[in-house]
Design an enzyme around this catalytic site. Structure first.
Site, PDB file in Angstrom:
ATOM      1  N   HIS A 255      38.656  42.357  33.076  1.00 12.44           N
ATOM      2  CA  HIS A 255      39.868  42.681  32.334  1.00 12.44           C
ATOM      3  C   HIS A 255      39.943  41.836  31.063  1.00 12.44           C
ATOM      4  O   HIS A 255      39.686  40.631  31.093  1.00 12.44           O
ATOM      5  CB  HIS A 255      41.111  42.392  33.178  1.00 12.44           C
ATOM      6  CG  HIS A 255      41.329  43.388  34.278  1.00 12.44           C
ATOM      7  ND1 HIS A 255      42.109  43.129  35.391  1.00 12.44           N
ATOM      8  CD2 HIS A 255      40.875  44.663  34.439  1.00 12.44           C
ATOM      9  CE1 HIS A 255      42.115  44.190  36.174  1.00 12.44           C
ATOM     10  NE2 HIS A 255      41.370  45.124  35.625  1.00 12.44           N
TER      11      HIS A 255
ATOM     12  N   LYS B 145      33.916  48.405  30.004  1.00  8.23           N
ATOM     13  CA  LYS B 145      34.508  49.145  28.899  1.00  8.23           C
ATOM     14  C   LYS B 145      34.180  48.472  27.575  1.00  8.23           C
ATOM     15  O   LYS B 145      34.206  47.251  27.453  1.00  8.23           O
ATOM     16  CB  LYS B 145      36.022  49.242  29.084  1.00  8.23           C
ATOM     17  CG  LYS B 145      36.429  50.079  30.288  1.00  8.23           C
ATOM     18  CD  LYS B 145      37.933  50.200  30.389  1.00  8.23           C
ATOM     19  CE  LYS B 145      38.338  51.101  31.545  1.00  8.23           C
ATOM     20  NZ  LYS B 145      39.807  51.241  31.661  1.00  8.23           N
TER      21      LYS B 145
ATOM     22  N   TYR C  11      48.038  42.894  40.423  1.00  9.41           N
ATOM     23  CA  TYR C  11      47.579  42.730  41.803  1.00  9.41           C
ATOM     24  C   TYR C  11      48.368  41.655  42.528  1.00  9.41           C
ATOM     25  O   TYR C  11      48.485  41.688  43.748  1.00  9.41           O
ATOM     26  CB  TYR C  11      46.086  42.384  41.830  1.00  9.41           C
ATOM     27  CG  TYR C  11      45.210  43.512  41.358  1.00  9.41           C
ATOM     28  CD1 TYR C  11      44.907  44.590  42.186  1.00  9.41           C
ATOM     29  CD2 TYR C  11      44.685  43.513  40.077  1.00  9.41           C
ATOM     30  CE1 TYR C  11      44.114  45.630  41.750  1.00  9.41           C
ATOM     31  CE2 TYR C  11      43.877  44.550  39.626  1.00  9.41           C
ATOM     32  CZ  TYR C  11      43.600  45.609  40.468  1.00  9.41           C
ATOM     33  OH  TYR C  11      42.822  46.633  40.029  1.00  9.41           O
TER      34      TYR C  11
ATOM     35  N   ARG D  30      37.756  48.849  44.398  1.00  3.94           N
ATOM     36  CA  ARG D  30      37.996  47.859  43.336  1.00  3.94           C
ATOM     37  C   ARG D  30      39.358  47.202  43.535  1.00  3.94           C
ATOM     38  O   ARG D  30      39.488  45.972  43.433  1.00  3.94           O
ATOM     39  CB  ARG D  30      37.915  48.555  41.981  1.00  3.94           C
ATOM     40  CG  ARG D  30      38.177  47.668  40.762  1.00  3.94           C
ATOM     41  CD  ARG D  30      37.848  48.452  39.499  1.00  3.94           C
ATOM     42  NE  ARG D  30      38.353  47.849  38.285  1.00  3.94           N
ATOM     43  CZ  ARG D  30      37.728  46.893  37.590  1.00  3.94           C
ATOM     44  NH1 ARG D  30      36.582  46.408  38.022  1.00  3.94           N
ATOM     45  NH2 ARG D  30      38.244  46.416  36.469  1.00  3.94           N
TER      46      ARG D  30
ATOM     47  N   ARG E  79      33.742  49.118  38.818  1.00  2.00           N
ATOM     48  CA  ARG E  79      34.144  50.507  38.619  1.00  2.00           C
ATOM     49  C   ARG E  79      32.982  51.387  39.060  1.00  2.00           C
ATOM     50  O   ARG E  79      31.818  51.006  38.948  1.00  2.00           O
ATOM     51  CB  ARG E  79      34.461  50.783  37.154  1.00  2.00           C
ATOM     52  CG  ARG E  79      35.579  49.912  36.567  1.00  2.00           C
ATOM     53  CD  ARG E  79      35.736  50.172  35.080  1.00  2.00           C
ATOM     54  NE  ARG E  79      36.800  49.365  34.492  1.00  2.00           N
ATOM     55  CZ  ARG E  79      36.619  48.169  33.940  1.00  2.00           C
ATOM     56  NH1 ARG E  79      35.382  47.648  33.901  1.00  2.00           N
ATOM     57  NH2 ARG E  79      37.620  47.490  33.434  1.00  2.00           N
TER      58      ARG E  79
ATOM     59  N   HIS F 238      38.711  54.166  42.739  1.00  2.00           N
ATOM     60  CA  HIS F 238      39.160  52.804  42.416  1.00  2.00           C
ATOM     61  C   HIS F 238      39.656  52.029  43.637  1.00  2.00           C
ATOM     62  O   HIS F 238      39.993  50.850  43.521  1.00  2.00           O
ATOM     63  CB  HIS F 238      40.283  52.867  41.377  1.00  2.00           C
ATOM     64  CG  HIS F 238      39.843  52.430  40.009  1.00  2.00           C
ATOM     65  ND1 HIS F 238      38.636  52.792  39.461  1.00  2.00           N
ATOM     66  CD2 HIS F 238      40.450  51.649  39.071  1.00  2.00           C
ATOM     67  CE1 HIS F 238      38.531  52.270  38.252  1.00  2.00           C
ATOM     68  NE2 HIS F 238      39.610  51.571  37.999  1.00  2.00           N
TER      69      HIS F 238
END
Length: 326
Positions: free
Chosen positions: A294, A197, A303, A271, A164, A268
């Site tokens: 993730h 995150k 994806y 990414r 990110r 993004h």
């Protein structure tokens, strides 16, 4: 659904929200941006309850929570209608508040349990083709100007690791490490330590092109940029010697995309392209999940839809019996 200030005669509402936000901060470790959004959503929820004359969470009914969701989607004189994603986030915050209140004994029931967030429309991640990635990277140029070297290193790192943009600008020099994996003899591999995150860390290998761009930047550019500042461990520096901001990194990407003639390139994009190209090349979805950071493989599996669409296009164009006969 006009928002009003919560009734000061009902401090238990504000106290419950503060306790819930403290729980999310200390025990759940939610990211700052998420906490800001939750705080804003819950402030609006308390205003909604106050407008209905509800002074405590124990008086909230399922119909009230459902009405709050409807109001978010419809908007009012003070607020525009919210999309499914934004309204869904607000409902998640409200559901979490009521679940927390029940668990802590603040209330005896959970009126939000049966209220489901709206289902967002499925949007496939936008990825660009490999030749477009190469055009984007080439648009930075091969000059020896410190900022050109920095920009090349930044974009190579974003595409080479799937980071990110906030993770990339948050890197320090010491976050680039050289490891010698067990069982691989004297072979060494460069890895980047990202903080994603919720403060979660992950190690991602750095490929040959990104490594070369980083080495050129660290040797020939960063010392010159750092001379303008007061000393910082940040990997990517701005012209004043301070840490490059997200906005600064976004400007770098936007300028390169403009020179390459690419439109609709977002922070993004690289990414998404990283993940899509890995899966196109045969990478296991769980490996890609780890590389992207993730928490759930379900997030990564979107994806695979992109690559299936691509396979369908290639099949339809290339296979002699793919077309329906007329």
């Amino acid at each position: 659904m006009a928002e009003q200030t919560p009734d000061p005669a009902a401090p238990a509402l504000g106290s419950a929200v503060r306790g819930y936000l403290d729980h999310l901060t200390v025990e759940r470790g939610l990211a700052d941006n998420t906490l800001v959004s939750y705080r804003r959503d819950l402030r609006r929820y308390l205003g909604f309850l106050a407008a209905r004359g509800i002074g405590g969470l124990d008086r909230v009914r399922a119909e009230d929570v459902a009405a709050f969701l409807r109001g978010l989607r419809e908007g009012d004189a003070d607020h525009p209608p919210l999309g499914a994603n934004s309204a869904g986030r607000a409902v998640v915050a409200v559901r979490g508040l009521h679940r927390f209140a029940l668990r802590e004994g603040i209330t005896g029931h959970d009126p939000a349990r049966q209220v489901r967030p709206p289902t967002p429309a499925r949007r496939l991640p936008k990825a660009i083709a490999l030749d477009q990635v190469e055009s984007l990277l080439a648009a930075v140029g091969d000059g020896q100007d410190p900022r050109a070297l920095r920009d090349r290193a930044l974009l190579e790192l974003l595409y080479g690791t799937g980071a990110r943009i906030s993770e990339a600008v948050g890197l320090d020099v010491d976050d680039i490490e050289r490891l010698r994996p067990a069982g691989h003899g004297d072979a060494e591999v460069d890895v980047t330590r990202f903080r994603g995150k919720g403060g979660k860390e992950r190690l991602v290998p750095v490929g040959r092109f990104a490594r070369g761009a980083l080495e050129a930047y660290l040797v020939r550019a960063r010392p010159r940029l750092a001379a303008a500042g007061r000393g910082t461990p940040a990997l990517f520096l701005n012209a004043r010697g301070g840490r490059l901001t997200r906005q600064g990194a976004w400007a770098v990407l936007r300028a390169a995309a403009g020179r390459a003639g690419l439109s609709d390139v977002s922070p993004h994009t690289l990414r998404h392209s990283f993940a899509t190209h890995l899966l196109d090349g045969g990478a296991d979805v769980r490996v890609v999940q780890e590389l992207l950071g993730h928490a759930s493989v379900a997030t990564t599996q979107v994806y695979t839809l992109v690559t299936v669409d691509r396979l369908r296009e290639v099949y339809a164009a290339a296979h002699p019996r793919a077309r329906v006969s007329r």
